[in-house]
Design a protein around this motif. Sequence first.
Motif, mmCIF file in Angstrom:
data_model
loop_
_atom_site.group_PDB
_atom_site.id
_atom_site.type_symbol
_atom_site.label_atom_id
_atom_site.label_comp_id
_atom_site.label_asym_id
_atom_site.label_seq_id
_atom_site.Cartn_x
_atom_site.Cartn_y
_atom_site.Cartn_z
ATOM 1 N N ALA A 190 0.701 -1.818 0.500
ATOM 2 C CA ALA A 190 -0.110 -0.268 -0.115
ATOM 3 C C ALA A 190 0.677 1.155 0.045
ATOM 4 O O ALA A 190 0.861 2.405 -0.377
ATOM 5 C CB ALA A 190 -0.650 0.194 1.213
ATOM 6 N N SER A 191 2.246 1.166 0.220
ATOM 7 C CA SER A 191 3.602 2.332 0.056
ATOM 8 C C SER A 191 4.247 2.419 -1.410
ATOM 9 O O SER A 191 4.441 3.183 -1.181
ATOM 10 C CB SER A 191 3.705 1.874 1.070
ATOM 11 N N ARG A 192 3.525 1.329 -1.969
ATOM 12 C CA ARG A 192 3.910 0.940 -3.400
ATOM 13 C C ARG A 192 5.006 1.600 -3.300
ATOM 14 O O ARG A 192 5.585 1.947 -4.132
ATOM 15 C CB ARG A 192 2.998 1.626 -3.923
ATOM 16 N N HIS A 221 3.690 9.732 6.076
ATOM 17 C CA HIS A 221 3.267 8.567 5.661
ATOM 18 C C HIS A 221 2.428 7.699 7.128
ATOM 19 O O HIS A 221 2.700 7.901 8.286
ATOM 20 C CB HIS A 221 4.652 7.293 5.534
#
Lengths: 94, 402
Positions: free
Chosen positions: B104-106, B215
């Motif tokens: 999901a943080s790619r 983040h």
Amino acid sequence: MAELRTYEEWPLTPISKPTAGALGKTGTWRTFRPVIDEEKCVKCHLCWLYCPDAAMELGEDGFPHVNYDYCKGCGICANECPKKAIEIVREEVA
Amino acid sequence: MAILVEKGWRSIVVTGNHAAAWGARVAKVQVVAAYPITPQTTVVEKIAEFVEKGELNAVYIRVESEHSAMTACIGASAVGARTFTATAAHGLALMHECLWWASASRLPIVMAVINRAMGPGWNIWTDYGDTMAQRDLGWIQIYCADNQEVFDSVLQAYKLCEDHRVLLPCMVDLEAFILSHTYMPVRVPPQDEVDGWLPPYEPAWALDPEEPITHGNLVFPAHYMEFRYLMQEAMEKAKELIPQVGREYEKRFGLTGLDFMETYRCEDAEMIILTMGTMGVEARISVDKLREKGIRAGVARLRVFRPFPVEHIRRLAEGAEMLTIIDRHISYGAEGALAMETKWALCALDERPPITSFIAGIGGRDVTHKDIERMAEKAHEWMRAGEPREGVWYGVRGLELP
């Protein structure tokens, strides 16, 4: 978050730039407040270092000052203070 | 280990684990954080040796658990470093929370996973239970069938995942002992040629103390779904890019490129055996034997499970009168993941072949070409009689095939 119309305008992953009080004045969550006794404080700044909300500010006088707009009253500052110069007081009493 | 030097190419004879380590070395990974677990240990031991000898210029972070290993990889990838790790079974399970965080943080982290059965009962041999349990996380999953493929997949995974249209992490999966500890020849292309094909990682964003960002923010229902849709879109993009990256790799190095499926004698097959990993190679012998007995069989080996190649599966099924699926995995209360997802892929077709599915080889039980032949013969008999069966356990004492 800025007004975004379609998913194509979304960033890849949620990120934010640091902003004071992005969630409003979180000091209203507080039940207990830290009160600093400047007679006992030796200006070691450990409370400033440990505060998880950056709500401890250093004044020009070298003393830490609590920003009650954002302090949630967690008590970490009082716990860390080596001189027991920070007292945790119930809100309605203080 | 014998190394023959020939125009910059290396021909080495290595285990699957060392092939993964060589993939990381030639990809010039910059950070490796890992915790040892049998049968993965020698992947990271080999990388430690490369770093120690100065053959790989990487930061090697020793951590206290797999949860920390993945967390360190996330941090390293977030500052823009090419990052690698490896694990197996319980190590992978311990990473679970962080695997979500990485995708999901790619972050295009590449991880070798040595497929090992989960305990208890304690078992260090292979099945796909560990990685199949992680298939919903937004990680690309490549399953290998030999050591060259392990090496090639690590290299191609970086090319694929670091593409800004994808930016998702990838698991390169190889079977415990059958691949992890078996020596095979592997061809390693010259470093300068790899460098020309795989340039240094250019992150879409990177953590930078000069420009602080936060983040892991709270994302309200009004915005969350769009982030998740972007991950789905990235998987769709990866589906387009996988064969492209594979073709590029083939053209450049003359090695077998990445693709979704490998087929053997499927063109005229009445029955196609669909499976994954080393069983897909073993099954070629079974196919030849079945044909001698008058059953026109073929085998298709699925190489990429995420993104799931719906269109390939449909094309495969359209050419067959019947399908036999063999899973080295069981989802308790359902059946094997390959069978379930193949059925999902086919249910939109007006006409689809009957399917018989088997659960085999759980916990490292050997599945030989004779076993595959036996399953296929039975499946053929059942489906010819109009009685396909679902999730048949093969080889369980007391459940012998009739």
